[in-house]
Design an enzyme around this catalytic site. Structure first.
Site, PDB file in Angstrom:
ATOM      1  N   CYS A 113       1.027  -1.210   0.204  1.00 26.56           N
ATOM      2  CA  CYS A 113      -0.573  -0.026   0.202  1.00 26.56           C
ATOM      3  C   CYS A 113       1.148   0.808  -0.619  1.00 26.56           C
ATOM      4  CB  CYS A 113      -1.068  -0.112   1.547  1.00 26.56           C
ATOM      5  SG  CYS A 113      -2.001  -2.002   1.208  1.00 26.56           S
ATOM      6  N   HIS A 252      -3.526   7.601   2.733  1.00 29.31           N
ATOM      7  CA  HIS A 252      -3.819   5.637   2.688  1.00 29.31           C
ATOM      8  C   HIS A 252      -5.023   5.346   3.028  1.00 29.31           C
ATOM      9  CE1 HIS A 252      -4.043   2.579   1.254  1.00 29.31           C
ATOM     10  NE2 HIS A 252      -3.726   1.348   2.826  1.00 29.31           N
ATOM     11  N   ASN A 282     -10.173  -0.223   1.244  1.00 26.09           N
ATOM     12  CA  ASN A 282      -8.717  -0.135   0.556  1.00 26.09           C
ATOM     13  C   ASN A 282      -8.513  -0.622  -0.697  1.00 26.09           C
ATOM     14  OD1 ASN A 282      -5.688  -0.563   0.861  1.00 26.09           O
ATOM     15  ND2 ASN A 282      -6.113  -0.951   2.780  1.00 26.09           N
TER      16      ASN A 282
HETATM   17  O1  UT7 Z   1      -3.829  -1.543   4.232  1.00 24.91           O
HETATM   18  C1  UT7 Z   1      -3.645  -1.536   5.036  1.00 24.91           C
HETATM   19  C2  UT7 Z   1      -4.260  -2.705   5.458  1.00 24.91           C
HETATM   20  N1  UT7 Z   1      -4.636  -3.345   6.089  1.00 24.91           N
HETATM   21  C3  UT7 Z   1      -5.222  -2.118   6.998  1.00 24.91           C
HETATM   22  O2  UT7 Z   1      -5.135  -1.189   7.094  1.00 24.91           O
HETATM   23  C4  UT7 Z   1      -6.074  -2.963   8.466  1.00 24.91           C
HETATM   24  C5  UT7 Z   1      -5.498  -2.475  10.053  1.00 24.91           C
HETATM   25  N2  UT7 Z   1      -6.446  -3.289  10.564  1.00 24.91           N
HETATM   26  C6  UT7 Z   1      -8.145  -3.032  10.858  1.00 24.91           C
HETATM   27  O3  UT7 Z   1      -8.701  -1.807   9.909  1.00 24.91           O
HETATM   28  C7  UT7 Z   1      -8.958  -3.541  11.802  1.00 24.91           C
HETATM   29  O4  UT7 Z   1      -8.331  -3.989  12.644  1.00 24.91           O
HETATM   30  C8  UT7 Z   1     -10.255  -4.019  10.936  1.00 24.91           C
HETATM   31  C9  UT7 Z   1     -11.398  -3.072  10.251  1.00 24.91           C
HETATM   32  C10 UT7 Z   1      -9.103  -4.999   9.928  1.00 24.91           C
HETATM   33  C11 UT7 Z   1     -11.012  -5.128  12.406  1.00 24.91           C
HETATM   34  O5  UT7 Z   1     -11.560  -3.883  13.383  1.00 24.91           O
HETATM   35  P1  UT7 Z   1     -11.949  -4.202  15.051  1.00 24.91           P
HETATM   36  O6  UT7 Z   1     -12.126  -3.745  15.196  1.00 24.91           O
HETATM   37  O7  UT7 Z   1      -9.409  -4.372  15.092  1.00 24.91           O
HETATM   38  O8  UT7 Z   1     -12.103  -5.611  14.619  1.00 24.91           O
HETATM   39  P2  UT7 Z   1     -11.291  -7.366  15.427  1.00 24.91           P
HETATM   40  O9  UT7 Z   1     -10.662  -7.444  14.787  1.00 24.91           O
HETATM   41  O10 UT7 Z   1     -10.248  -6.614  17.220  1.00 24.91           O
HETATM   42  O11 UT7 Z   1     -12.009  -8.081  15.438  1.00 24.91           O
HETATM   43  C12 UT7 Z   1     -13.623  -7.313  16.815  1.00 24.91           C
HETATM   44  C13 UT7 Z   1     -14.625  -8.983  16.253  1.00 24.91           C
HETATM   45  C14 UT7 Z   1     -14.378 -10.475  16.651  1.00 24.91           C
HETATM   46  O12 UT7 Z   1     -14.922 -10.879  17.111  1.00 24.91           O
HETATM   47  P3  UT7 Z   1     -15.277 -11.205  18.334  1.00 24.91           P
HETATM   48  O13 UT7 Z   1     -13.622 -12.392  18.615  1.00 24.91           O
HETATM   49  O14 UT7 Z   1     -14.688  -9.944  19.197  1.00 24.91           O
HETATM   50  O15 UT7 Z   1     -15.937 -11.994  19.011  1.00 24.91           O
HETATM   51  C15 UT7 Z   1     -14.339 -10.329  14.647  1.00 24.91           C
HETATM   52  O16 UT7 Z   1     -14.303 -12.237  14.583  1.00 24.91           O
HETATM   53  O17 UT7 Z   1     -15.206  -8.856  14.942  1.00 24.91           O
HETATM   54  C16 UT7 Z   1     -15.040  -9.594  14.387  1.00 24.91           C
HETATM   55  N3  UT7 Z   1     -15.111  -9.807  13.193  1.00 24.91           N
HETATM   56  C17 UT7 Z   1     -16.761  -9.335  12.114  1.00 24.91           C
HETATM   57  N4  UT7 Z   1     -17.766  -9.214  12.361  1.00 24.91           N
HETATM   58  C18 UT7 Z   1     -18.765  -8.789  11.664  1.00 24.91           C
HETATM   59  C19 UT7 Z   1     -14.460  -9.670  12.134  1.00 24.91           C
HETATM   60  N5  UT7 Z   1     -14.300  -8.967  10.555  1.00 24.91           N
HETATM   61  C20 UT7 Z   1     -15.476  -8.795  10.878  1.00 24.91           C
HETATM   62  C21 UT7 Z   1     -16.688  -8.872   9.892  1.00 24.91           C
HETATM   63  N6  UT7 Z   1     -18.146  -8.307  10.410  1.00 24.91           N
HETATM   64  N7  UT7 Z   1     -16.487  -8.146   8.129  1.00 24.91           N
END
Ligand code: UT7
Length: 334
Positions: A113, A252, A282
């Protein structure tokens, strides 16, 4: 005489096919509410069958050439930042070069990215060292080709797209500074494990689905909110400037929560930080030039504005460029 690189043309391309959050609800256990609240993304564009990164890159570059009032034969170096090339080789840059009828040296840069900022660094350096006078710098990705649409933790985040700028040599300072960084210790945080020479595609790879993108979202989030302010300040300092001098931050476009956190940490007013992540998701290396082109075509970027372009991504990599905007506002017909 000291020669500087300035942006004299810009263009972008988004594929036509729209993928809305509600479409993703039909594919994985997710909801529009979750995606919007955690990422700010409402829809993204994705390539169709038969389309690849080079098609997006070609259209973005064509538009940038038109904007600069130049033809393909006027460019003496083409650099494409991408981590989703059409093929492992030849480079996507060579495909774009041929399609547009160009004849200049052409190569890809893979910094995920951060690819556009890395390519901009190389293009500006080529001009400043008198090795080129007109450089085309493209950021393009069709990462949805490498996304597992059964994995809700990644498939809601990415879209496809490309943006391009033309850099020309001049005495007027345009690209004031570019500051890059990399930390391979974080390589495992965001990667496509298989499909390269370490793990060629086999039946076992396909069964384990390791040919798709994997990510530790929480760690990448933490990295992003720390590195973006640091890289921005570093590039501003290299230009003898401070955050107070900035007219625009174009970060980004990965997640609206990352953008908002960075905005607060830098103490920037909300209306000076560009975001359209809600509409595009993204788009990896396409993200920054797409955002810059959207800002430019909306008429909000004025000649003389100071803009910081800041990216982060797999590698881990990061990069910030401080640019004095030199293009006149677009005319209504453009
Ligand atoms: O170009 C660089 C690329 N990457 C990035 O910039 C990504 C940076 N990270 C992020 O943007 C965030 O960490 C995410 C959007 C990927 C995730 O958001 P988060 O608030 O950090 O959520 P999390 O990973 O802590 O997950 C929270 C919960 C989990 O469930 P449990 O374990 O609490 O029951 C996940 O399984 O949300 C669940 N979850 C979802 N639920 C519904 C993860 N993805 C999804 C989804 N829909 N798509």
């Amino acid at each position: 005489m000291s020669i500087s690189a300035r942006i004299t043309g810009i263009g972008s391309c988004l594929p036509e096919r729209v993928l809305k959050n509600t479409d993703l609800e039909a594919l994985v256990e997710t909801s529009d509410e979750w995606i919007v609240s955690r990422t700010g993304i409402r829809e993204r564009r994705i390539v169709d069958e038969g389309q690849a990164t080079s098609h997006l890159a070609k259209k973005a570059l064509s538009a940038a050439l038109t904007c600069a009032g130049l033809g393909p034969g006027d460019i003496d170096l083409l650099i494409v930042g991408t981590s989703s090339p059409d093929m492992i080789f030849p480079s996507t840059a060579c495909l774009v070069q041929h399609d547009l009828g160009m004849s200049c040296p052409s190569y890809d840069v893979n910094a995920a990215c951060s690819g556009f900022v890395y390519a901009l660094h190389a293009g500006a350096a080529a001009i400043e060292s008198h090795r080129a006078t007109r450089v085309a710098v493209v950021g393009a990705d069709a990462l949805t080709r490498h996304i597992d649409f059964t994995d809700r933790t990644t498939c809601v985040l990415f879209g496809d797209g490309a943006g391009a700028v033309i850099l020309e040599a001049g005495e007027e300072a345009g690209v004031l500074a570019v500051s890059l960084g990399a930390d391979g210790a974080g390589a495992d945080l965001l990667k496509i494990p298989a499909g390269g020479s370490a793990a060629p595609v086999t039946r076992e790879v396909l069964a384990a689905r390791t040919n798709y993108l994997t990510m530790n979202g929480n760690e990448v989030f933490r990295f992003a909110v720390n590195v973006i302010p640091r890289a921005t300040i570093e590039a501003l300092e290299a230009s003898g400037l401070t955050v107070a001098d900035l007219d625009w931050l174009v970060p980004h476009q990965a997640n609206q929560r990352i953008i908002r956190t960075v905005e607060k940490r830098l103490g920037l007013p909300h209306d000076r930080v560009f975001s359209h992540v809600d509409r595009v998701g993204n788009t990896s290396a396409g993200s920054i030039p797409l955002a810059l082109d959207d800002l430019y075509t909306s008429g909000r970027l004025a000649p003389g504005d100071l803009v910081a372009l800041v990216g982060f991504g797999a590698g881990l990599t990061w990069g910030a460029a401080v640019v004095r905007w030199t293009l006149a506002r677009p005319t209504k017909e453009a």
